[in-house]
Scaffold this motif. Structure first.
Motif, PDB file in Angstrom:
ATOM      1  N   ILE B  75       0.835  -1.216   0.000  1.00  0.00           N
ATOM      2  CA  ILE B  75       0.000   0.000   0.000  1.00  0.00           C
ATOM      3  C   ILE B  75       0.863   1.257   0.000  1.00  0.00           C
ATOM      4  O   ILE B  75       0.500   2.278  -0.581  1.00  0.00           O
ATOM      5  CB  ILE B  75      -0.945  -0.011   1.236  1.00  0.00           C
ATOM      6  CG1 ILE B  75      -1.963  -1.135   1.101  1.00  0.00           C
ATOM      7  CG2 ILE B  75      -1.637   1.319   1.414  1.00  0.00           C
ATOM      8  CD1 ILE B  75      -2.918  -1.272   2.263  1.00  0.00           C
ATOM      9  N   LEU B  76       2.040   1.156   0.616  1.00  0.00           N
ATOM     10  CA  LEU B  76       2.890   2.346   0.734  1.00  0.00           C
ATOM     11  C   LEU B  76       3.513   2.752  -0.594  1.00  0.00           C
ATOM     12  O   LEU B  76       4.026   3.855  -0.734  1.00  0.00           O
ATOM     13  CB  LEU B  76       3.988   2.104   1.783  1.00  0.00           C
ATOM     14  CG  LEU B  76       3.484   1.715   3.172  1.00  0.00           C
ATOM     15  CD1 LEU B  76       4.642   1.534   4.131  1.00  0.00           C
ATOM     16  CD2 LEU B  76       2.520   2.761   3.706  1.00  0.00           C
ATOM     17  N   ARG B  84      -7.006   5.615  -3.047  1.00  0.00           N
ATOM     18  CA  ARG B  84      -8.404   6.073  -2.963  1.00  0.00           C
ATOM     19  C   ARG B  84      -9.356   4.990  -3.441  1.00  0.00           C
ATOM     20  O   ARG B  84     -10.460   4.841  -2.927  1.00  0.00           O
ATOM     21  CB  ARG B  84      -8.597   7.341  -3.789  1.00  0.00           C
ATOM     22  CG  ARG B  84      -8.367   8.619  -2.993  1.00  0.00           C
ATOM     23  CD  ARG B  84      -9.042   9.804  -3.659  1.00  0.00           C
ATOM     24  NE  ARG B  84      -8.520  10.058  -4.994  1.00  0.00           N
ATOM     25  CZ  ARG B  84      -7.429  10.757  -5.255  1.00  0.00           C
ATOM     26  NH1 ARG B  84      -6.738  11.275  -4.261  1.00  0.00           N
ATOM     27  NH2 ARG B  84      -7.027  10.952  -6.484  1.00  0.00           N
ATOM     28  N   ASP B  85      -8.929   4.236  -4.463  1.00  0.00           N
ATOM     29  CA  ASP B  85      -9.768   3.148  -4.963  1.00  0.00           C
ATOM     30  C   ASP B  85      -9.912   2.030  -3.925  1.00  0.00           C
ATOM     31  O   ASP B  85     -10.894   1.313  -3.897  1.00  0.00           O
ATOM     32  CB  ASP B  85      -9.159   2.559  -6.249  1.00  0.00           C
ATOM     33  CG  ASP B  85      -9.480   3.446  -7.436  1.00  0.00           C
ATOM     34  OD1 ASP B  85     -10.412   4.253  -7.310  1.00  0.00           O
ATOM     35  OD2 ASP B  85      -8.787   3.352  -8.464  1.00  0.00           O
ATOM     36  N   LEU B  86      -8.877   1.891  -3.116  1.00  0.00           N
ATOM     37  CA  LEU B  86      -8.857   0.829  -2.107  1.00  0.00           C
ATOM     38  C   LEU B  86      -9.698   1.200  -0.882  1.00  0.00           C
ATOM     39  O   LEU B  86     -10.467   0.399  -0.366  1.00  0.00           O
ATOM     40  CB  LEU B  86      -7.401   0.629  -1.681  1.00  0.00           C
ATOM     41  CG  LEU B  86      -6.960  -0.724  -1.191  1.00  0.00           C
ATOM     42  CD1 LEU B  86      -7.066  -1.724  -2.328  1.00  0.00           C
ATOM     43  CD2 LEU B  86      -5.511  -0.634  -0.713  1.00  0.00           C
ATOM     44  N   ARG B  87      -9.548   2.469  -0.459  1.00  0.00           N
ATOM     45  CA  ARG B  87     -10.238   2.945   0.745  1.00  0.00           C
ATOM     46  C   ARG B  87     -11.747   2.952   0.540  1.00  0.00           C
ATOM     47  O   ARG B  87     -12.235   3.466  -0.457  1.00  0.00           O
ATOM     48  CB  ARG B  87      -9.841   4.396   1.027  1.00  0.00           C
ATOM     49  CG  ARG B  87      -8.585   4.579   1.769  1.00  0.00           C
ATOM     50  CD  ARG B  87      -8.445   6.043   2.122  1.00  0.00           C
ATOM     51  NE  ARG B  87      -7.049   6.419   2.175  1.00  0.00           N
ATOM     52  CZ  ARG B  87      -6.550   7.513   1.636  1.00  0.00           C
ATOM     53  NH1 ARG B  87      -7.316   8.339   0.975  1.00  0.00           N
ATOM     54  NH2 ARG B  87      -5.268   7.778   1.750  1.00  0.00           N
ATOM     55  N   GLY B  88     -12.440   2.392   1.485  1.00  0.00           N
ATOM     56  CA  GLY B  88     -13.902   2.402   1.409  1.00  0.00           C
ATOM     57  C   GLY B  88     -14.424   1.335   0.478  1.00  0.00           C
ATOM     58  O   GLY B  88     -15.611   1.054   0.452  1.00  0.00           O
ATOM     59  N   TYR B 118     -19.111   6.015  -6.234  1.00  0.00           N
ATOM     60  CA  TYR B 118     -17.691   6.161  -6.592  1.00  0.00           C
ATOM     61  C   TYR B 118     -17.039   4.803  -6.853  1.00  0.00           C
ATOM     62  O   TYR B 118     -16.362   4.616  -7.848  1.00  0.00           O
ATOM     63  CB  TYR B 118     -16.951   6.909  -5.478  1.00  0.00           C
ATOM     64  CG  TYR B 118     -15.484   7.134  -5.776  1.00  0.00           C
ATOM     65  CD1 TYR B 118     -15.089   8.204  -6.575  1.00  0.00           C
ATOM     66  CD2 TYR B 118     -14.510   6.281  -5.284  1.00  0.00           C
ATOM     67  CE1 TYR B 118     -13.753   8.415  -6.878  1.00  0.00           C
ATOM     68  CE2 TYR B 118     -13.173   6.484  -5.578  1.00  0.00           C
ATOM     69  CZ  TYR B 118     -12.799   7.549  -6.366  1.00  0.00           C
ATOM     70  OH  TYR B 118     -11.472   7.747  -6.664  1.00  0.00           O
ATOM     71  N   HIS B 119     -17.275   3.872  -5.946  1.00  0.00           N
ATOM     72  CA  HIS B 119     -16.541   2.603  -6.044  1.00  0.00           C
ATOM     73  C   HIS B 119     -17.226   1.580  -6.924  1.00  0.00           C
ATOM     74  O   HIS B 119     -16.572   0.800  -7.610  1.00  0.00           O
ATOM     75  CB  HIS B 119     -16.333   1.997  -4.652  1.00  0.00           C
ATOM     76  CG  HIS B 119     -15.365   2.769  -3.822  1.00  0.00           C
ATOM     77  ND1 HIS B 119     -14.073   3.006  -4.209  1.00  0.00           N
ATOM     78  CD2 HIS B 119     -15.508   3.376  -2.619  1.00  0.00           C
ATOM     79  CE1 HIS B 119     -13.462   3.721  -3.284  1.00  0.00           C
ATOM     80  NE2 HIS B 119     -14.305   3.958  -2.315  1.00  0.00           N
ATOM     81  N   LEU B 120     -18.547   1.541  -6.898  1.00  0.00           N
ATOM     82  CA  LEU B 120     -19.241   0.478  -7.637  1.00  0.00           C
ATOM     83  C   LEU B 120     -19.799   0.974  -8.969  1.00  0.00           C
ATOM     84  O   LEU B 120     -20.327   0.193  -9.764  1.00  0.00           O
ATOM     85  CB  LEU B 120     -20.360  -0.138  -6.780  1.00  0.00           C
ATOM     86  CG  LEU B 120     -19.929  -0.658  -5.399  1.00  0.00           C
ATOM     87  CD1 LEU B 120     -21.111  -1.279  -4.685  1.00  0.00           C
ATOM     88  CD2 LEU B 120     -18.800  -1.688  -5.527  1.00  0.00           C
TER      89      LEU B 120
END
Lengths: 176, 361
Positions: B75-76, B84-88, B118-120
């Protein structure tokens, strides 16, 4: 003067709860919110800022028993009537050492090479505290007690040559 | 490969007062569907660890070194957009204080459907429908009507549920729950934990639960990590932590749990307090508070070792019980001579959290 208003409320100059009249209406009020720190940073050269600041290192006693913790007070002071900003070479504005070993460690963690700054308000004195455990960190996991005798505890701002810039001080303690 | 692997994570805060060492060489892993508990006093570095996982550390916090691998990817090293795509989406977080976590200027429903859109990639109507379903699933009554409510129109428990709904909305693989029930009363707490358990079981979602409450950990978690002053001091399956603690700090935590029917006049506490993370004590950080501390503890920092063998531990590869205490490497002259008393189940205080008690000499 005694006045009476239509609403029947008496106003007396001697009344302690009488609303204040201010005589500073003529003073430029905007001056109060001048960004003094920014102004002094822009107007005064950096060497003046640096020279203005003084660092003092003190311990409560001159001698301590072996393994006894040594409390250290580090005072940073700006005697000028304007705020000063000292640019530093590390994100922490100051460091301390014992006999030249930063944080009393032979293996101190390196500091990142990013700039920082120390802002002191006019006439401000800021005091930091450290406690030297009376030991030196000798490797990643081991500590050894300091030898008996004199040891130098120093602290300075993280500028190029703190001693030459006058932002460094040291003191000695005796370990019995 | 585990779902989440944290390896040698070092987080630092560069402050005017000095360098705050928030986490030190922290390593652990979480498998898919696993419920992993992180416990410790305030200031132990629990929340910083979870914020680091999401790359949400604020200035002056810096991840100085280490790796955080999620499904094998560090992740780093990801770009901001990738994170941002990963979060949430794949990793969701339930924050401690729901009132602060929710935006007061947007309706609760909008805050849930925003993540879904946003994500889906769903449209307005579909996202709204899904958000209402999620609100229903977390037990908000009349979810369709409450969709347009603002956070201040929700009670504390409902706000926490709304935050959980946001976290669940995109079916994450990992939920980081940072004290999700601290601000709630015990009945709501039980409901929220049941809900999390249901989600974890149904969707095989891994949960990292950060809490002060050892009762919650006993009830909920599969494995536990105990943190002290930014260091992991013990890590083990939950039964081992409760019935066979191997670090004096864990023993102290266990014996400070209040129990119904307890005959003790006073609650046993750990004397002293957590050290300042700018200036941690030399040797074992816990030695000033440890009843078993010897001179060696002030000179040598204990390594995390397997308690059975005394060999250096690898918390990423191994499931064995590990602890950081010199007692396990033979460097202590004395022994950790505490006793663990297991109360009969069914009697007063049969809560598993209360099953372990450190008797100090």
């Amino acid at each position: 003067m005694r006045g009476s208003r239509a609403d029947g409320v008496d106003r007396d100059d001697d009344d302690p709860f009488r609303p204040n009249t201010t005589d500073d209406r003529e003073k430029p009020r905007a001056m109060r919110s001048l960004p003094a720190a920014s102004l002094s940073r822009w107007l005064l050269p950096q060497r003046v800022h640096r020279r203005a600041v003084s660092v003092t290192v003190e311990t409560a006693a001159d001698a301590y028993d072996r393994d006894e913790p040594v409390p250290v007070a580090i005072t940073v002071r700006n005697p000028l009537p304007v705020p000063v900003t000292v640019r530093t070479r590390a994100p922490v504005p100051w460091t301390w050492h014992v006999d030249g070993h930063r944080d009393a460690s032979h293996v101190p963690e390196p500091l990142p090479e990013t700039d920082g700054q120390l802002v002191l308000d006019r006439g401000e004195r800021r005091r930091f505290h450290r406690t030297w455990s009376g030991q030196f960190k000798t490797d990643d996991r081991t500590w050894a007690p300091a030898e008996r005798g004199e040891h130098t505890i120093g602290a300075g701002l993280t500028v190029a040559d703190p001693e030459a810039a006058g932002v460094y001080d040291e003191t000695t303690v005796r370990i019995r | 490969m585990a779902m989440l692997e944290v390896e040698d994570l070092n987080v630092r805060f560069y402050t005017e007062d000095g360098v705050v060492k928030a986490t030190n060489d922290l390593s652990y892993r979480i498998e898919a569907g696993e419920r992993f508990g992180v416990v410790g006093e305030s200031g132990a570095g629990k929340s910083v660890t979870s914020l680091a996982l999401m790359r949400l550390l604020d200035d002056p916090g810096v991840i100085e070194s280490g790796e955080i691998r999620f499904k094998g990817e560090n992740i780093l090293e990801m770009s901001d957009e990738e994170v941002r795509d990963l979060r949430g989406n794949e990793i969701a977080m339930i924050f401690q204080d729901a009132q602060t976590a929710l935006n007061p200027a947007y309706t609760v429903g909008e805050q849930i459907s925003e993540a879904i859109r946003y994500h889906l990639g769903l449209g307005e109507a579909a996202a709204k429908e899904r958000a209402i379903e999620t609100l229903e699933s977390v037990g908000i009554p009349s979810a369709a009507e409450r969709y347009t409510d603002y956070p201040h129109q929700f009670s504390g428990g409902m706000q926490q549920r709304a935050v959980i709904a946001i976290a669940l909305s995109c079916d994450p693989d990992l939920i980081i729950a940072d004290e999700p029930t601290t601000a709630l009363d015990v009945t709501i707490e039980a409901q929220i934990l049941d809900l999390l358990e249901e989600v974890a079981t149904e969707f095989d979602t891994a949960i990292q639960l950060i809490t002060h409450d050892l009762g919650v950990v006993a009830e909920f978690c599969d494995r536990v990590m105990v943190m002290y002053a930014g260091h992991p001091v013990e890590m083990a399956p939950v039964e081992d932590i409760y019935y066979d603690p191997q670090h004096p700090y864990t023993v102290g935590l266990m014996s400070s749990i209040p129990r119904i029917g307890d005959e003790r006049d006073r609650l046993q506490t750990i004397p002293g307090r957590m050290p300042d993370l700018i200036e941690v004590p030399p040797g074992c950080n816990f030695h000033p508070r440890c009843p078993y501390a010897e001179e060696a503890c002030t000179r040598t920092e204990p390594e995390l070792v397997e308690t059975e063998t005394g060999e250096p531990a690898d918390p990423i590869e191994s499931d064995a019980q590990v602890a950081a205490c010199l007692a396990h490497t033979g460097e202590l002259r004395g022994e950790l001579d505490y006793e663990v008393t297991v109360r009969d189940a069914g009697g007063p205080g049969d809560d598993p959290a209360a099953a372990s008690e450190g008797e100090r000499p």
